[in-house]
Design a protein around this motif. Structure first.
Motif: not given
Length: 452
Positions: A106, A153, A156, A173, A175, A208, A211-213, A237, A297
């Motif tokens: 991420p 995974k 970070t 892209k 997260d 983004q 599913s992203n911020w 996002p 996160s």
């Protein structure tokens, strides 16, 4: 992106260029590194050790004929080699884009005209406090390409990203993406067009989805307007704003001296803002951005609170070097634009001797006039910008002086500073007229201070 057996040209043989060339070789490509200047012996040796072909002091015919071009951040889009690839319809990618093709982690990516190094390090401190695995890379000293094979995974990737790196992304892209602020900087690379520069920063969020911020500074009108447009995008996002001035519906703000986090209509009081370890409004905003990225996160508030209390900042950014006879000597060599100096001056409520100058990027020095009249009694100017500083600020302060070297500037400052005052190196310029980089300038300042 499959790079196997592709002839890939890398322009620029410094840290990022060499790192991406080594990564591409490892992934089965045939990289060729070209630099219009001479290549340092350190980087040349690294390329030889990997059996990567390279050239220096030219961009030969071979350099113009790769399958695609990877551009180091120091090589502008306007360069002959970049224009050649773009004009012939070939792709040009940045190092961070290429690294992202092989990423398994991420990504939390931060950009902004000011504060991105501080926030990237603050994020790393937060993840460390929370005992969360992470790596720190990007525009911060270590190229992402050097670390991408370590990604997973469970780890970070915390990345500082510059506009130059964002200029040539394609699939990159994050997260979580963060833009701290956008003020005039590097306009020489963007045809002196602020909108071009801003659009480059905005690219951090272009891939983004919902599913992203996307975390942004709501006090910055450029960013506030951009976030409003971004929210209308299909699969935009999720937005989190931060503000030191106003309460906001989703994000971080201040109420009655307390830092409040409000996410998905749930409001939490995090801490008193006076407990944040770094002073100044800009560091309050940096802390808010850090806290929001950590919450997005799923890091617990107790760890965020501890991180905000204990983070001590980064080298060359408002770094206190020494207190000598009641005078504080502060190294802010990383302040390479006007806005960074404004923030630095905003951090102090005591008389200041200010060392300014270096290679001017077309600064409008008058932006600093109010702060300087209020706090600065002496300016010591250095470097190529001396005449511009004298013309615009020479009569704003009681004492204006010039120095041929940084060591001389420190000695002149010592004569003018009294107990309870600050000698502040905050140049508002790049360092390349006198030094290799801002770190070199900051280290020379620190040594000169320690020699007093």
């Amino acid at each position: 992106m499959n790079v196997e057996n592709k002839h890939i040209v890398v322009a620029g043989a410094a840290r990022s260029g060499v790192a991406v060339a080594k990564l591409l070789k490892k992934k089965g490509a045939i990289p060729f590194v070209t630099d219009f200047s001479s290549i340092s012996s350190e980087f040349a040796e690294q390329l030889r050790a990997e059996s990567i072909e390279f050239e220096q002091n030219q961009h030969s015919e071979k350099a113009m004929n790769g399958d695609f071009l990877v551009l180091s951040p120091g090589v502008p889009t306007s360069s002959k080699i970049a224009r050649n690839y773009l004009n012939t319809g070939k792709k040009v990618f940045s190092e961070i884009e290429v690294a992202s093709w092989f990423n398994r982690s991420p990504i939390v990516a931060v950009t902004g005209s000011n504060g991105k190094t501080t926030v990237a390090n603050w994020l790393a401190h937060t993840w460390k406090v929370a005992n969360q695995e992470h790596l720190l890379a990007g525009n911060i000293g270590t190229a992402f390409s050097d670390h991408v094979d370590e990604t997973s995974k469970e780890i970070t990737a915390l990345l500082e990203v510059s506009s130059f790196q964002l200029d040539h992304i394609d699939q990159f892209k994050p997260d979580i993406s963060i833009i701290l602020n956008i003020t005039e900087d590097h306009l020489d690379r963007y045809q002196n067009d602020f909108n071009m520069y801003a659009k480059s920063k905005f690219r951090i969020a272009e891939n983004q989805d919902d599913s992203n911020w996307f975390i942004y500074n709501d006090d910055d009108p450029v960013l506030s307007n951009y976030a409003e447009e971004l929210s209308k995008k299909e699969e935009a996002p999720r937005l989190l704003a931060f503000s030191s001035d106003n309460e906001i519906s989703n994000g971080a703000f201040v109420r009655d001296g307390k830092l409040i986090l409000k996410i998905n209509n749930k409001e939490e009081q995090l801490m008193q803002i006076g407990e944040i370890g770094l002073s100044g409004t800009h560091n309050l905003q940096n802390g808010m951005a850090t806290a929001l990225a950590a919450r997005a996160s799923e890091i617990k508030n107790e760890f965020i609170r501890e991180s905000l209390q204990t983070f001590e900042g980064v080298e060359h950014r408002l770094e206190e070097v020494r207190n000598l006879k009641g005078v504080r000597y502060v190294n802010d060599s990383k302040a390479t634009n006007i806005n960074a100096v404004w923030f630095a001056l905003d951090s102090y409520n005591m008389p200041i001797v200010l060392i300014l100058g270096g290679r001017d990027k077309g600064n409008d020095w008058s932006v600093l006039e109010h702060q300087i009249r209020e706090k600065v009694h002496t300016i010591v100017a250095i470097g190529e910008a001396k005449s511009a500083i004298k013309n615009q600020l020479g009569k704003v302060v009681p004492n204006y002086m010039e120095a041929d070297t940084l060591k001389q500037a420190v000695k002149l400052s010592k004569k003018k500073a009294k107990r309870g005052e600050v000698v502040l190196l905050s140049p508002a310029c790049s360092s390349f007229d006198m030094f290799e980089n801002y770190e070199h300038r900051g280290n020379e300042f620190k040594q000169a201070v320690l020699d007093l």
